[in-house]
Motif scaffolding. Sequence first.
Motif, PDB file in Angstrom:
ATOM      1  N   ALA A 175       0.848  -1.202   0.000  1.00  7.87           N
ATOM      2  CA  ALA A 175       0.000   0.000   0.000  1.00  7.87           C
ATOM      3  C   ALA A 175       0.880   1.248   0.000  1.00  7.87           C
ATOM      4  CB  ALA A 175      -0.914   0.008   1.222  1.00  7.87           C
ATOM      5  N   HIS A 176       1.940   1.186   0.758  1.00  8.86           N
ATOM      6  CA  HIS A 176       2.822   2.356   0.844  1.00  8.86           C
ATOM      7  C   HIS A 176       3.509   2.618  -0.496  1.00  8.86           C
ATOM      8  CE1 HIS A 176       5.261   5.428   2.552  1.00  8.86           C
ATOM      9  NE2 HIS A 176       6.375   4.777   2.316  1.00  8.86           N
ATOM     10  N   LEU A 210       2.367   1.983  -3.395  1.00  8.02           N
ATOM     11  CA  LEU A 210       1.413   2.552  -4.344  1.00  8.02           C
ATOM     12  C   LEU A 210       1.003   3.964  -3.947  1.00  8.02           C
ATOM     13  CD1 LEU A 210       0.001  -0.808  -5.194  1.00  8.02           C
ATOM     14  CD2 LEU A 210       0.622   0.856  -6.932  1.00  8.02           C
ATOM     15  N   ARG A 211       1.051   4.242  -2.658  1.00  2.85           N
ATOM     16  CA  ARG A 211       0.837   5.615  -2.200  1.00  2.85           C
ATOM     17  C   ARG A 211       1.954   6.516  -2.756  1.00  2.85           C
ATOM     18  NH1 ARG A 211       0.054   6.352   4.131  1.00  2.85           N
ATOM     19  NH2 ARG A 211       1.858   5.006   4.340  1.00  2.85           N
ATOM     20  N   SER A 247       1.485   7.115  -6.463  1.00  7.23           N
ATOM     21  CA  SER A 247       0.432   8.072  -6.832  1.00  7.23           C
ATOM     22  C   SER A 247       0.951   9.507  -6.779  1.00  7.23           C
ATOM     23  CB  SER A 247      -0.789   7.908  -5.925  1.00  7.23           C
ATOM     24  OG  SER A 247      -0.466   8.317  -4.614  1.00  7.23           O
ATOM     25  N   PHE A 249       3.449  10.625  -8.518  1.00  2.81           N
ATOM     26  CA  PHE A 249       3.900  11.056  -9.852  1.00  2.81           C
ATOM     27  C   PHE A 249       2.775  11.799 -10.568  1.00  2.81           C
ATOM     28  CE2 PHE A 249       7.006   7.646  -9.176  1.00  2.81           C
ATOM     29  CZ  PHE A 249       8.159   8.270  -9.618  1.00  2.81           C
ATOM     30  N   SER A 251      -0.059   9.817 -14.315  1.00  2.00           N
ATOM     31  CA  SER A 251      -0.708   8.690 -13.648  1.00  2.00           C
ATOM     32  C   SER A 251      -0.392   7.358 -14.333  1.00  2.00           C
ATOM     33  CB  SER A 251      -2.220   8.898 -13.575  1.00  2.00           C
ATOM     34  OG  SER A 251      -2.773   8.842 -14.865  1.00  2.00           O
ATOM     35  N   CYS A 298       1.905   5.244 -12.060  1.00  2.00           N
ATOM     36  CA  CYS A 298       1.232   4.489 -10.995  1.00  2.00           C
ATOM     37  C   CYS A 298       0.510   3.273 -11.575  1.00  2.00           C
ATOM     38  CB  CYS A 298       0.259   5.411 -10.268  1.00  2.00           C
ATOM     39  SG  CYS A 298      -0.484   4.669  -8.824  1.00  2.00           S
ATOM     40  N   ARG A 299      -0.142   3.491 -12.722  1.00  2.00           N
ATOM     41  CA  ARG A 299      -0.886   2.373 -13.319  1.00  2.00           C
ATOM     42  C   ARG A 299       0.044   1.241 -13.732  1.00  2.00           C
ATOM     43  NH1 ARG A 299      -4.481   4.835 -15.831  1.00  2.00           N
ATOM     44  NH2 ARG A 299      -3.389   5.282 -17.760  1.00  2.00           N
ATOM     45  N   ALA A 309       1.156  -0.686 -10.693  1.00  2.57           N
ATOM     46  CA  ALA A 309       0.085  -1.559 -10.191  1.00  2.57           C
ATOM     47  C   ALA A 309      -0.130  -2.747 -11.128  1.00  2.57           C
ATOM     48  CB  ALA A 309      -1.206  -0.768 -10.010  1.00  2.57           C
ATOM     49  N   ALA A 354       2.571  -5.207 -10.412  1.00  2.00           N
ATOM     50  CA  ALA A 354       2.317  -5.899  -9.144  1.00  2.00           C
ATOM     51  C   ALA A 354       1.250  -6.978  -9.336  1.00  2.00           C
ATOM     52  CB  ALA A 354       1.897  -4.899  -8.079  1.00  2.00           C
ATOM     53  N   ALA A 355       0.209  -6.651 -10.096  1.00  2.00           N
ATOM     54  CA  ALA A 355      -0.847  -7.642 -10.351  1.00  2.00           C
ATOM     55  C   ALA A 355      -0.280  -8.823 -11.142  1.00  2.00           C
ATOM     56  CB  ALA A 355      -2.016  -6.993 -11.094  1.00  2.00           C
TER      57      ALA A 355
END
Lengths: 323, 323
Positions: free
Chosen positions: B110-111, B113-114, B117, B119, B122, B125-126, B129, B132-133
């Motif tokens: 979570a940290h 990705l915080r 976010s 940057f 966007s 960030c995408r 994520a 990570a997925a």
Amino acid sequence: DLIEPPLKRVEAHISKQAQSFDPAVEDYISYACGSAGKRLRPALALLAGGATGEITPAHEDLAVIIELIHIATLVHDDIMDGAERRRDQPTTNAKWGNAISVLLGDCLFAHALRLASGFKDSTICRRIADAAADVCSGEIIQTQRRFDLNLNVQDYFRIIEMKTAALFAVACELGGVVSGSDEKATQCLKNFGTNFGIAYQIYDDCLDLVGDESTVGKTLGTDFLKGKFTLPIIAMLDQANDEDRTRLSDWILRHEPEDFDRLREFILREGGLAMAVTAARRYLVEAQEELNVLSESAYQTGLSNICQYVHALLDQIQPASSN
Amino acid sequence: DLIEPPLKRVEAHISKQAQSFDPAVEDYISYACGSAGKRLRPALALLAGGATGEITPAHEDLAVIIELIHIATLVHDDIMDGAERRRDQPTTNAKWGNAISVLLGDCLFAHALRLASGFKDSTICRRIADAAADVCSGEIIQTQRRFDLNLNVQDYFRIIEMKTAALFAVACELGGVVSGSDEKATQCLKNFGTNFGIAYQIYDDCLDLVGDESTVGKTLGTDFLKGKFTLPIIAMLDQANDEDRTRLSDWILRHEPEDFDRLREFILREGGLAMAVTAARRYLVEAQEELNVLSESAYQTGLSNICQYVHALLDQIQPASSN
């Protein structure tokens, strides 16, 4: 009723999320997302959006994201609790083991944040990640302090504000942000969510003592046996004289099933449950007062009605007149 | 040397991340972040940034984020593997149990990705994520197919491309994006990271058969005993005649320690290890070829040197001349 059409679309979106994953992973995601919860957080996000503007597809996306994070935390909670069933279905860990379930929670979480990065305003993604970090931090503190008799009422509220209220707060706050609400309205929605979330967690805590096992879907005393201190217990310890505190402490530290029966009986008789219910009602009232900042609308009333709904749930376990 | 100053700053940033958390959670985060890894992903992000522009604080942030995600996955991997030690330190699950470790991995994630976010673009960030997925999905498929003798070479490459190469690829790709690289350079950096990551995972797989237990920090045969099929085994199964395949399959399905010794000896003698090493070298060469698209620079050479470093590691387990 007010939000039934968008809430139905949210439900449909949630059930479609599995398609974003590799085919080998789809079934796990579908299963985790399918165990129809109450969708309380999506409902709050939509109502907050409606109370500050129009409910748009962006609100539905927000609602989906918040619910996916909630589902991810449930998947991981069930591993930690060794829970076998949730909402009358086998948990993912019961079905596929802990390894798959750890990864499944991670996948849901990563996916939620991937969706969150789709918002043009990067504040939204950041606030969601913040809330997720708070939820996990709150759960770490709770886990760390199991069976810790020094845990006081203040510690308890700090924990539930993080582990539960943070996600309710962000659902409401961002419902407003997506509508373009002003700072004052955004803040009041956030406060509403925080107070509501705290009240809801206190209610949920009480169910460990007095819930109807068939509707709650878990055995009474589960929190007690795991050393998770709920508000009725903490409030009781706080008020008890030395002799009673020693007895309560002995039951808690030994935590045999019969200790739960004794503790439960003591807390119901001596007012621990009533104190917790009173506290929950107070937070609900505070939540409702925040709503006065918003202009009147059916959605504002809808938010208030959700509080009334929890008031009614509290009535079932401790009638207001007996407080 | 080229990236030593920014890499030191990345290390300092990583060790400061714990401060973003509730004091009660700080120590866990510090411990997880402190077990100095090789910081290979941060190095690649910085080199990719330098090869397409100037290394800026934004590249250092990117490097921190990617490494935090990597650390989160290690924390969860150690739970799933029941691992006791990593890099000569007790794992977080050995120190604090599985419940805290599940939550700790979630917090780190979570940290990360915080931070992502933060940057302005966007896309960054995408893409993080997304990666990570992919990592978690790849691990789910790997877990799902443990002891599955039908797993073929193609399945294997799909798994490692997801579980390992995705994070290397995004480190390199976004290193370029942060520098404002053009589409062609961005794509070549991504391909470089993918090929490098595949090669690196194959190398890591080989260590389960021939690593030096004291440097690798885990017991030989760990993957084998858990039914994770590494490339030397899969390549061997693929090439074996019916009789040999039956023997190999028996050892795998029974997986007693002595079965590992037999399988290991067979694979070393019959060329399974050599086939895997050859494949790893091929991916390294492909990675290096991607670099030709970039203009010449010390950073471009640095990326190539990291490939040479892995070539040298492969030499130690299977000298190139014997291939």
